[in-house]
Design a protein around this motif. Sequence first.
Motif, PDB file in Angstrom:
ATOM      1  N   ASP A  73       0.815  -1.216   0.000  1.00 50.97           N
ATOM      2  CA  ASP A  73       0.000   0.000   0.000  1.00 50.97           C
ATOM      3  C   ASP A  73       0.853   1.273   0.000  1.00 50.97           C
ATOM      4  O   ASP A  73       0.368   2.345  -0.339  1.00 50.97           O
ATOM      5  CB  ASP A  73      -0.947   0.022   1.201  1.00 50.97           C
ATOM      6  CG  ASP A  73      -0.202  -0.101   2.521  1.00 50.97           C
ATOM      7  OD1 ASP A  73       0.418  -1.166   2.748  1.00 50.97           O
ATOM      8  OD2 ASP A  73      -0.231   0.849   3.329  1.00 50.97           O
ATOM      9  N   GLN A 106       1.780 -11.438 -11.499  1.00 49.97           N
ATOM     10  CA  GLN A 106       0.324 -11.294 -11.504  1.00 49.97           C
ATOM     11  C   GLN A 106      -0.338 -12.464 -10.777  1.00 49.97           C
ATOM     12  O   GLN A 106      -1.302 -12.284 -10.045  1.00 49.97           O
ATOM     13  CB  GLN A 106      -0.206 -11.197 -12.926  1.00 49.97           C
ATOM     14  CG  GLN A 106      -0.001  -9.842 -13.557  1.00 49.97           C
ATOM     15  CD  GLN A 106      -0.603  -9.774 -14.954  1.00 49.97           C
ATOM     16  OE1 GLN A 106      -0.576 -10.746 -15.703  1.00 49.97           O
ATOM     17  NE2 GLN A 106      -1.146  -8.620 -15.290  1.00 49.97           N
ATOM     18  N   LYS A 109       0.116 -11.852  -7.059  1.00 47.32           N
ATOM     19  CA  LYS A 109      -0.709 -10.744  -6.557  1.00 47.32           C
ATOM     20  C   LYS A 109      -2.189 -11.096  -6.463  1.00 47.32           C
ATOM     21  O   LYS A 109      -2.906 -10.559  -5.620  1.00 47.32           O
ATOM     22  CB  LYS A 109      -0.503  -9.494  -7.418  1.00 47.32           C
ATOM     23  CG  LYS A 109       0.830  -8.835  -7.124  1.00 47.32           C
ATOM     24  CD  LYS A 109       1.043  -7.584  -7.939  1.00 47.32           C
ATOM     25  CE  LYS A 109       2.414  -7.009  -7.620  1.00 47.32           C
ATOM     26  NZ  LYS A 109       2.726  -5.842  -8.390  1.00 47.32           N
ATOM     27  N   LYS A 110      -2.644 -12.018  -7.292  1.00 45.76           N
ATOM     28  CA  LYS A 110      -4.063 -12.379  -7.213  1.00 45.76           C
ATOM     29  C   LYS A 110      -4.395 -13.090  -5.902  1.00 45.76           C
ATOM     30  O   LYS A 110      -5.548 -13.127  -5.495  1.00 45.76           O
ATOM     31  CB  LYS A 110      -4.485 -13.219  -8.422  1.00 45.76           C
ATOM     32  CG  LYS A 110      -4.268 -14.696  -8.304  1.00 45.76           C
ATOM     33  CD  LYS A 110      -4.854 -15.463  -9.475  1.00 45.76           C
ATOM     34  CE  LYS A 110      -4.782 -16.952  -9.175  1.00 45.76           C
ATOM     35  NZ  LYS A 110      -5.393 -17.758 -10.188  1.00 45.76           N
ATOM     36  N   HIS A 111      -3.392 -13.617  -5.224  1.00 47.54           N
ATOM     37  CA  HIS A 111      -3.604 -14.284  -3.941  1.00 47.54           C
ATOM     38  C   HIS A 111      -3.395 -13.356  -2.745  1.00 47.54           C
ATOM     39  O   HIS A 111      -3.594 -13.772  -1.612  1.00 47.54           O
ATOM     40  CB  HIS A 111      -2.661 -15.493  -3.813  1.00 47.54           C
ATOM     41  CG  HIS A 111      -3.021 -16.611  -4.726  1.00 47.54           C
ATOM     42  ND1 HIS A 111      -4.141 -17.404  -4.537  1.00 47.54           N
ATOM     43  CD2 HIS A 111      -2.423 -17.073  -5.844  1.00 47.54           C
ATOM     44  CE1 HIS A 111      -4.204 -18.304  -5.506  1.00 47.54           C
ATOM     45  NE2 HIS A 111      -3.178 -18.122  -6.303  1.00 47.54           N
ATOM     46  N   HIS A 112      -2.986 -12.128  -3.001  1.00 48.23           N
ATOM     47  CA  HIS A 112      -2.750 -11.182  -1.905  1.00 48.23           C
ATOM     48  C   HIS A 112      -4.043 -10.452  -1.551  1.00 48.23           C
ATOM     49  O   HIS A 112      -4.880 -10.213  -2.416  1.00 48.23           O
ATOM     50  CB  HIS A 112      -1.677 -10.162  -2.301  1.00 48.23           C
ATOM     51  CG  HIS A 112      -0.304 -10.736  -2.314  1.00 48.23           C
ATOM     52  ND1 HIS A 112       0.792 -10.020  -2.729  1.00 48.23           N
ATOM     53  CD2 HIS A 112       0.188 -11.947  -1.943  1.00 48.23           C
ATOM     54  CE1 HIS A 112       1.879 -10.767  -2.628  1.00 48.23           C
ATOM     55  NE2 HIS A 112       1.535 -11.940  -2.157  1.00 48.23           N
ATOM     56  N   PRO A 113      -4.170 -10.072  -0.293  1.00 53.11           N
ATOM     57  CA  PRO A 113      -5.373  -9.347   0.116  1.00 53.11           C
ATOM     58  C   PRO A 113      -5.358  -7.912  -0.401  1.00 53.11           C
ATOM     59  O   PRO A 113      -4.298  -7.375  -0.730  1.00 53.11           O
ATOM     60  CB  PRO A 113      -5.271  -9.360   1.649  1.00 53.11           C
ATOM     61  CG  PRO A 113      -3.800  -9.365   1.906  1.00 53.11           C
ATOM     62  CD  PRO A 113      -3.214 -10.228   0.805  1.00 53.11           C
ATOM     63  N   SER A 114      -6.521  -7.306  -0.449  1.00 43.95           N
ATOM     64  CA  SER A 114      -6.581  -5.900  -0.851  1.00 43.95           C
ATOM     65  C   SER A 114      -6.289  -4.985   0.334  1.00 43.95           C
ATOM     66  O   SER A 114      -5.977  -3.816   0.153  1.00 43.95           O
ATOM     67  CB  SER A 114      -7.955  -5.581  -1.450  1.00 43.95           C
ATOM     68  OG  SER A 114      -8.969  -5.892  -0.517  1.00 43.95           O
ATOM     69  N   ASP A 115      -6.378  -5.529   1.550  1.00 42.47           N
ATOM     70  CA  ASP A 115      -6.074  -4.748   2.751  1.00 42.47           C
ATOM     71  C   ASP A 115      -4.568  -4.616   2.938  1.00 42.47           C
ATOM     72  O   ASP A 115      -3.775  -5.304   2.281  1.00 42.47           O
ATOM     73  CB  ASP A 115      -6.660  -5.435   3.991  1.00 42.47           C
ATOM     74  CG  ASP A 115      -8.175  -5.491   3.959  1.00 42.47           C
ATOM     75  OD1 ASP A 115      -8.787  -4.721   3.199  1.00 42.47           O
ATOM     76  OD2 ASP A 115      -8.745  -6.312   4.696  1.00 42.47           O
ATOM     77  N   ASN A 116      -4.185  -3.763   3.868  1.00 36.81           N
ATOM     78  CA  ASN A 116      -2.771  -3.600   4.193  1.00 36.81           C
ATOM     79  C   ASN A 116      -2.192  -4.906   4.707  1.00 36.81           C
ATOM     80  O   ASN A 116      -2.855  -5.649   5.433  1.00 36.81           O
ATOM     81  CB  ASN A 116      -2.595  -2.520   5.259  1.00 36.81           C
ATOM     82  CG  ASN A 116      -2.982  -1.150   4.753  1.00 36.81           C
ATOM     83  OD1 ASN A 116      -3.137  -0.935   3.556  1.00 36.81           O
ATOM     84  ND2 ASN A 116      -3.141  -0.218   5.664  1.00 36.81           N
ATOM     85  N   TYR A 119       4.237  -7.838   3.996  1.00 35.76           N
ATOM     86  CA  TYR A 119       4.656  -8.831   2.999  1.00 35.76           C
ATOM     87  C   TYR A 119       6.121  -9.191   3.235  1.00 35.76           C
ATOM     88  O   TYR A 119       7.008  -8.393   2.992  1.00 35.76           O
ATOM     89  CB  TYR A 119       4.440  -8.289   1.590  1.00 35.76           C
ATOM     90  CG  TYR A 119       4.822  -9.260   0.505  1.00 35.76           C
ATOM     91  CD1 TYR A 119       4.278 -10.541   0.457  1.00 35.76           C
ATOM     92  CD2 TYR A 119       5.737  -8.902  -0.482  1.00 35.76           C
ATOM     93  CE1 TYR A 119       4.628 -11.433  -0.541  1.00 35.76           C
ATOM     94  CE2 TYR A 119       6.085  -9.784  -1.490  1.00 35.76           C
ATOM     95  CZ  TYR A 119       5.531 -11.056  -1.503  1.00 35.76           C
ATOM     96  OH  TYR A 119       5.885 -11.944  -2.487  1.00 35.76           O
ATOM     97  N   ARG A 151      -0.864  -5.523  11.020  1.00 36.68           N
ATOM     98  CA  ARG A 151      -0.809  -5.998   9.636  1.00 36.68           C
ATOM     99  C   ARG A 151      -0.584  -7.514   9.625  1.00 36.68           C
ATOM    100  O   ARG A 151       0.392  -7.991  10.193  1.00 36.68           O
ATOM    101  CB  ARG A 151       0.344  -5.343   8.871  1.00 36.68           C
ATOM    102  CG  ARG A 151       0.121  -3.895   8.516  1.00 36.68           C
ATOM    103  CD  ARG A 151       1.361  -3.324   7.844  1.00 36.68           C
ATOM    104  NE  ARG A 151       1.165  -1.944   7.431  1.00 36.68           N
ATOM    105  CZ  ARG A 151       0.935  -1.565   6.181  1.00 36.68           C
ATOM    106  NH1 ARG A 151       0.892  -2.460   5.207  1.00 36.68           N
ATOM    107  NH2 ARG A 151       0.760  -0.289   5.883  1.00 36.68           N
TER     108      ARG A 151
END
Length: 190
Positions: A73, A106, A109-116, A119, A151
Amino acid sequence: MIKAVKNDRQVVTEILAASFSNNRSVNYVIPQNEKKMERIRKLMAYSFDVCFAFGDVYLSDCRKACALVLYPDRKRVTWQSIWWDLKLAATVFGLSRTAKVLSREQLIKKHHPSDNMFYLWFIGVDTSHQRTGIGKQLLQELLQKSKGMQRPVYLETSTPENVPWYQRAGFEVYAEEELSYRLFFLRKLL
């Protein structure tokens, strides 16, 4: 655990390059030729720069283990980050492999959350000090840091033998993907 400074770039790069020289995921994106180790060092230097700018870089107190943490973020497109990406494509992956690398990114990233999230991009221990508890101690301190920041921690590993190590620290495997190797997605929620 200490926060790395810019002058720690070389020591962090060397620890990570040696730790990840036989890593399936790293070797998937790096051409396997006589310049392999040079390219891995450049990949780790790039990763240090990105995390130094948009995350945190940590060293164990004894400076024999390190971790690169990214806060997606906080990542911004800047002239510097564009230059780093172009240099990475040209000198590490090679232009012919860039599409393969972008496709892999890509997928991740599709497996990462949209929240903070916290990583954990890389964690490594000097090869002569592995299996001494330094990495475990560093991971515990990172988990405390992430908890204080509110986090959840996310990471991937292509080393099946590392999955139980992370699970003992409270991580769960929440996804898997098959490339030319199996990629495990792990997280530790708050």
